[in-house]
Structures are given as structure tokens and as C-alpha cells.
Design a protein around this motif. Structure first.
Motif, PDB file in Angstrom:
ATOM      1  N   ARG A 110       0.806  -1.223   0.000  1.00  0.00           N
ATOM      2  CA  ARG A 110       0.000   0.000   0.000  1.00  0.00           C
ATOM      3  C   ARG A 110       0.846   1.283   0.000  1.00  0.00           C
ATOM      4  O   ARG A 110       0.366   2.347   0.408  1.00  0.00           O
ATOM      5  CB  ARG A 110      -0.961   0.015   1.200  1.00  0.00           C
ATOM      6  CG  ARG A 110      -1.965  -1.127   1.168  1.00  0.00           C
ATOM      7  CD  ARG A 110      -2.924  -1.003   2.335  1.00  0.00           C
ATOM      8  NE  ARG A 110      -3.919  -2.073   2.326  1.00  0.00           N
ATOM      9  CZ  ARG A 110      -4.880  -2.212   3.222  1.00  0.00           C
ATOM     10  NH1 ARG A 110      -4.983  -1.327   4.218  1.00  0.00           N
ATOM     11  NH2 ARG A 110      -5.746  -3.209   3.139  1.00  0.00           N
ATOM     12  N   ALA A 111       2.057   1.166  -0.423  1.00  0.00           N
ATOM     13  CA  ALA A 111       2.897   2.362  -0.514  1.00  0.00           C
ATOM     14  C   ALA A 111       2.367   3.282  -1.608  1.00  0.00           C
ATOM     15  O   ALA A 111       2.015   2.829  -2.704  1.00  0.00           O
ATOM     16  CB  ALA A 111       4.339   1.969  -0.820  1.00  0.00           C
ATOM     17  N   GLU A 112       2.275   4.573  -1.316  1.00  0.00           N
ATOM     18  CA  GLU A 112       1.771   5.554  -2.278  1.00  0.00           C
ATOM     19  C   GLU A 112       2.632   6.809  -2.241  1.00  0.00           C
ATOM     20  O   GLU A 112       3.303   7.100  -1.245  1.00  0.00           O
ATOM     21  CB  GLU A 112       0.327   5.927  -1.963  1.00  0.00           C
ATOM     22  CG  GLU A 112      -0.668   4.800  -2.128  1.00  0.00           C
ATOM     23  CD  GLU A 112      -2.097   5.246  -1.883  1.00  0.00           C
ATOM     24  OE1 GLU A 112      -3.013   4.543  -2.321  1.00  0.00           O
ATOM     25  OE2 GLU A 112      -2.288   6.313  -1.251  1.00  0.00           O
ATOM     26  N   ALA A 113       2.595   7.552  -3.324  1.00  0.00           N
ATOM     27  CA  ALA A 113       3.310   8.826  -3.401  1.00  0.00           C
ATOM     28  C   ALA A 113       2.666   9.670  -4.489  1.00  0.00           C
ATOM     29  O   ALA A 113       1.972   9.150  -5.376  1.00  0.00           O
ATOM     30  CB  ALA A 113       4.785   8.603  -3.701  1.00  0.00           C
ATOM     31  N   GLU A 114       2.861  10.963  -4.398  1.00  0.00           N
ATOM     32  CA  GLU A 114       2.373  11.865  -5.427  1.00  0.00           C
ATOM     33  C   GLU A 114       3.265  13.093  -5.494  1.00  0.00           C
ATOM     34  O   GLU A 114       3.970  13.425  -4.542  1.00  0.00           O
ATOM     35  CB  GLU A 114       0.926  12.287  -5.167  1.00  0.00           C
ATOM     36  CG  GLU A 114       0.730  13.149  -3.928  1.00  0.00           C
ATOM     37  CD  GLU A 114      -0.724  13.564  -3.766  1.00  0.00           C
ATOM     38  OE1 GLU A 114      -1.019  14.755  -4.024  1.00  0.00           O
ATOM     39  OE2 GLU A 114      -1.544  12.699  -3.368  1.00  0.00           O
ATOM     40  N   THR A 115       3.256  13.737  -6.633  1.00  0.00           N
ATOM     41  CA  THR A 115       3.975  14.989  -6.817  1.00  0.00           C
ATOM     42  C   THR A 115       3.231  15.820  -7.845  1.00  0.00           C
ATOM     43  O   THR A 115       2.375  15.303  -8.568  1.00  0.00           O
ATOM     44  CB  THR A 115       5.435  14.739  -7.264  1.00  0.00           C
ATOM     45  OG1 THR A 115       6.139  15.988  -7.286  1.00  0.00           O
ATOM     46  CG2 THR A 115       5.486  14.122  -8.658  1.00  0.00           C
ATOM     47  N   SER A 116       3.535  17.114  -7.899  1.00  0.00           N
ATOM     48  CA  SER A 116       2.826  17.988  -8.829  1.00  0.00           C
ATOM     49  C   SER A 116       3.744  19.104  -9.299  1.00  0.00           C
ATOM     50  O   SER A 116       4.782  19.383  -8.694  1.00  0.00           O
ATOM     51  CB  SER A 116       1.582  18.584  -8.165  1.00  0.00           C
ATOM     52  OG  SER A 116       1.940  19.442  -7.098  1.00  0.00           O
ATOM     53  N   PHE A 117       3.353  19.734 -10.396  1.00  0.00           N
ATOM     54  CA  PHE A 117       4.084  20.891 -10.912  1.00  0.00           C
ATOM     55  C   PHE A 117       3.114  21.749 -11.706  1.00  0.00           C
ATOM     56  O   PHE A 117       2.038  21.296 -12.120  1.00  0.00           O
ATOM     57  CB  PHE A 117       5.271  20.451 -11.783  1.00  0.00           C
ATOM     58  CG  PHE A 117       4.891  19.673 -13.016  1.00  0.00           C
ATOM     59  CD1 PHE A 117       4.799  20.292 -14.250  1.00  0.00           C
ATOM     60  CD2 PHE A 117       4.625  18.322 -12.942  1.00  0.00           C
ATOM     61  CE1 PHE A 117       4.457  19.577 -15.385  1.00  0.00           C
ATOM     62  CE2 PHE A 117       4.273  17.588 -14.077  1.00  0.00           C
ATOM     63  CZ  PHE A 117       4.190  18.219 -15.295  1.00  0.00           C
ATOM     64  N   ARG A 118       3.483  22.999 -11.935  1.00  0.00           N
ATOM     65  CA  ARG A 118       2.629  23.963 -12.615  1.00  0.00           C
ATOM     66  C   ARG A 118       3.078  24.181 -14.057  1.00  0.00           C
ATOM     67  O   ARG A 118       4.264  24.115 -14.373  1.00  0.00           O
ATOM     68  CB  ARG A 118       2.674  25.311 -11.891  1.00  0.00           C
ATOM     69  CG  ARG A 118       2.238  25.259 -10.432  1.00  0.00           C
ATOM     70  CD  ARG A 118       0.751  25.305 -10.282  1.00  0.00           C
ATOM     71  NE  ARG A 118       0.354  25.324  -8.862  1.00  0.00           N
ATOM     72  CZ  ARG A 118      -0.885  25.556  -8.445  1.00  0.00           C
ATOM     73  NH1 ARG A 118      -1.846  25.798  -9.328  1.00  0.00           N
ATOM     74  NH2 ARG A 118      -1.181  25.546  -7.161  1.00  0.00           N
ATOM     75  N   ILE A 119       2.108  24.447 -14.913  1.00  0.00           N
ATOM     76  CA  ILE A 119       2.371  24.862 -16.285  1.00  0.00           C
ATOM     77  C   ILE A 119       2.358  26.387 -16.304  1.00  0.00           C
ATOM     78  O   ILE A 119       1.351  27.009 -15.978  1.00  0.00           O
ATOM     79  CB  ILE A 119       1.313  24.304 -17.254  1.00  0.00           C
ATOM     80  CG1 ILE A 119       1.314  22.772 -17.231  1.00  0.00           C
ATOM     81  CG2 ILE A 119       1.541  24.834 -18.665  1.00  0.00           C
ATOM     82  CD1 ILE A 119       2.594  22.146 -17.716  1.00  0.00           C
ATOM     83  N   MET A 120       3.496  27.001 -16.685  1.00  0.00           N
ATOM     84  CA  MET A 120       3.638  28.443 -16.528  1.00  0.00           C
ATOM     85  C   MET A 120       3.362  29.254 -17.793  1.00  0.00           C
ATOM     86  O   MET A 120       3.299  30.485 -17.732  1.00  0.00           O
ATOM     87  CB  MET A 120       5.054  28.760 -16.023  1.00  0.00           C
ATOM     88  CG  MET A 120       5.382  28.114 -14.686  1.00  0.00           C
ATOM     89  SD  MET A 120       4.200  28.566 -13.376  1.00  0.00           S
ATOM     90  CE  MET A 120       4.556  30.312 -13.205  1.00  0.00           C
ATOM     91  N   ASN A 121       3.220  28.604 -18.935  1.00  0.00           N
ATOM     92  CA  ASN A 121       3.012  29.368 -20.175  1.00  0.00           C
ATOM     93  C   ASN A 121       1.602  29.228 -20.737  1.00  0.00           C
ATOM     94  O   ASN A 121       1.334  29.624 -21.869  1.00  0.00           O
ATOM     95  CB  ASN A 121       4.032  28.952 -21.234  1.00  0.00           C
ATOM     96  CG  ASN A 121       3.901  27.484 -21.625  1.00  0.00           C
ATOM     97  OD1 ASN A 121       3.257  26.702 -20.926  1.00  0.00           O
ATOM     98  ND2 ASN A 121       4.515  27.103 -22.726  1.00  0.00           N
ATOM     99  N   LYS A 122       0.684  28.655 -19.940  1.00  0.00           N
ATOM    100  CA  LYS A 122      -0.717  28.500 -20.353  1.00  0.00           C
ATOM    101  C   LYS A 122      -1.629  28.884 -19.194  1.00  0.00           C
ATOM    102  O   LYS A 122      -1.224  28.862 -18.035  1.00  0.00           O
ATOM    103  CB  LYS A 122      -1.010  27.056 -20.769  1.00  0.00           C
ATOM    104  CG  LYS A 122      -0.175  26.532 -21.935  1.00  0.00           C
ATOM    105  CD  LYS A 122      -0.653  27.088 -23.255  1.00  0.00           C
ATOM    106  CE  LYS A 122       0.154  26.489 -24.403  1.00  0.00           C
ATOM    107  NZ  LYS A 122      -0.313  26.994 -25.714  1.00  0.00           N
TER     108      LYS A 122
END
Length: 312
Positions: A152-164
Motif C-alpha cells: 500500500r505504498a503511495e506517493a504523489e507529486t505535482s508541478f505547474r504549467i507556466m506558459n498557459k
């Protein structure tokens, strides 16, 4: 309004209409503004426009001439210009080599955005604090990546789109369905081709501070720097961005075994024995799914599920 009449069978009509729409959209992207000529003037403070400037805040000549310091003039590096749709990289201050932002759109849209950056930055006589230089992240399209592993190991990450953007009030190119398809395809290429990418989590931390690329001090637990860079490089590739190695920082505990024991001892809370979870375990999690969140929509949009593109 110009009216266009079409004749022919259904297939011919469809083809003619699609060609006409494509031609209209192509012409609609054109502008009478010569961006190169405008930027040359902007870069040098529009020196040809001398009248009525001597008593203002932006004189063309004298000791305090606007753009008088050549080392701090703006800079533009164009990547491409396809049928009037321009892509490139903009520096508000060429001496700040690491503080650039990618821009795209027609000439008038890019000029509008450059004006906004200058206004928010406050001009050369104002304080050049980072908070005034940095573009806002809130409201920018956000892509989230989810990972799963054994036990049940989980992970997440995110990033932004800067030109739209999906906000018509922001002077950036409006995000389109074709953009979402492109993001989904690139996520699949980077994280699910030929196999699912495996994020090797561990006790060390790799951080990356590059707000112009959409990263405001993000950090990732990783087995080592190589594992951290492998994840970050793939994330950047989705947004067509290059890794700036000067923005990477690594950190680790002096005594990892003591700071993050493999078998942490039980503790007593309110008279009850409580088992502690392992902090920063060495675990592998494989890519699972991806979605994008737009500021003006209530729910995120799924892009990739279990290695397959779902937004198509």
C-alpha cells in the motif's frame, strides 16, 4: 460578415469546411506587429521617442536614462515562429541569468505579458526583491502524478504549467484540448514507455527551486541524487523544460540510522502503547495515474491511467 457557400457531397463538404476553418485560424494568429522591431525598442528604452520624456520617469537620455544600464537590459531568446505563433524565453534583467520565463503566443499577447511582468516587477528604480520578480503560481494549471507500490505504498507529486492559463483575464495563451492531449502523450512517453517508471524513494531529499518553471521549492524523498534527478528530469520533459542543475539541492541526516530507524521503537501515548510507522522507508513506487487541475473547473481532468492515455 463574409458568407461562404459550399457545394458537393457530404465528404467533400466536410473537407472544404475543415480547410476553411484551418485557414481562418491560421490567419487569425497573424498580427501587424513586428515583434523583433518592438523588442529592440523595448530592450533599449525606445530611444527614438525623445519628445515629452525629459520630465517624466523614463527619460531617454541623461544620467538616469531608462535602460541606461546595459548590463540589466531585458533579453529575449526566440525558440520558434510558426505562422505568427512565437515561442521563446524572456529575461526581465539579463544579469539575472537564472530568472527567465518561457512565453508563447502571438506578438501582441507576448508584448502584453512582458508589460505585465514589468509592471509587477516595479521598474528599475524599485526594489528588486524576489517576490516582485517571481511569477504567481496560484491559478496556473497544475499536473499531478500519482504512484503506487507494494504494501500500500503511495506517493504523489505535482508541478505547474507556466506558459498557459484557463483564465481569460491572464495575458497568457489559453490552454486548449490539444494541449491536454500533448501533456497526456508526453506523460505516457516519460512515465509509462516502455515500462512504468519507478520512483526510488528513500531517506535523502532532492529539492528544486525554479519558480519560473513552476517549481517553488519542491522536494522529493529519494534513494540518492541519481534517483531524484531521474524523477525530476522526466517531470520537466513533460513541460518541455530543461533541468537547471544550479537550482538542485541535496540534503540528508548526519546519522540516518538514528534519525530514521528501520524498526522504530513503540511509544506510550495516554497510557497506551502506540506503534510508530517507519519514516522515509526505502520503497519503490511505480507510476499509476496523472491528472490536470484547472483553476476555473471544479474537478481535475484525468490524463493517463495505468499507463494508458485516457484524455484523447
Amino acid at each position: 460578415m463574409t458568407k461562404i457557400n459550399f457545394t458537393g457531397n457530404i465528404d467533400n463538404l466536410k473537407e472544404k469546411i475543415e480547410q476553411t476553418i484551418a485557414t481562418y485560424e491560421l490567419l487569425g494568429n497573424q498580427t501587424s506587429i513586428n515583434f523583433d522591431e518592438w523588442f529592440e525598442g523595448w530592450e533599449n528604452g525606445f530611444p527614438e521617442d525623445i519628445e515629452n520624456r525629459a520630465l517624466g520617469n523614463y527619460p531617454a537620455t541623461g544620467e538616469k536614462a531608462w535602460r541606461g544600464d546595459a548590463s540589466k537590459k531585458p533579453r529575449w531568446r526566440q525558440w520558434s515562429n510558426t505562422n505568427g505563433f512565437i515561442k521563446g524565453e524572456y529575461w526581465r534583467d539579463r544579469s539575472a541569468e537564472n530568472e527567465s520565463i518561457p512565453l508563447s503566443g502571438t506578438a501582441d499577447k507576448i508584448i502584453q505579458h512582458i508589460h505585465q511582468l514589468e509592471y509587477e516587477g516595479g521598474g528599475e528604480s524599485a526594489s528588486r526583491s524576489k517576490s516582485k520578480h517571481w511569477p504567481p503560481l496560484k491559478g496556473q494549471p497544475e499536473i499531478k502524478l500519482y504512484f503506487r507500490g507494494e504494501k500500500r505504498a503511495e506517493a504523489e507529486t505535482s508541478f505547474r504549467i507556466m506558459n498557459k492559463t484557463d483564465d481569460p483575464k491572464i495575458p497568457l495563451s489559453l490552454i486548449e484540448k490539444s494541449d491536454l492531449k500533448t501533456y497526456a502523450r508526453k506523460i505516457k512517453e516519460q512515465f509509462a514507455t516502455p515500462n512504468l517508471f519507478v520512483w526510488q524513494k528513500g531517506k535523502e531529499i532532492l529539492s528544486y527551486q525554479n519558480r519560473w518553471q513552476g517549481f517553488d521549492g519542491q522536494w522529493w524523498l529519494c534513494r540518492n541524487e541519481t534517483a531524484g534527478r531521474a524523477l525530476l528530469t522526466k517531470i520537466l520533459a513533460v513541460a518541455d523544460l530543461a533541468l537547471d542543475t544550479s537550482k538542485i539541492r541535496m540534503s540528508q541526516a548526519t546519522d540516518e540510522a538514528a534519525a530514521f530507524p528501520v524498526n522504530p521503537p513503540d511509544i506510550t501515548v495516554l497510557g497506551e502503547v502506540v506503534r510508530q510507522d517507519v519514516e522515509r522507508p526505502l520503497v519503490e513506487v511505480a507510476f499509476w495515474r496523472a491528472e490536470i487541475k484547472l483553476a476555473k473547473l471544479p474537478k481535475p481532468i484525468a490524463l493517463v491511467e495505468r499507463g494508458s492515455v485516457v484524455y484523447d
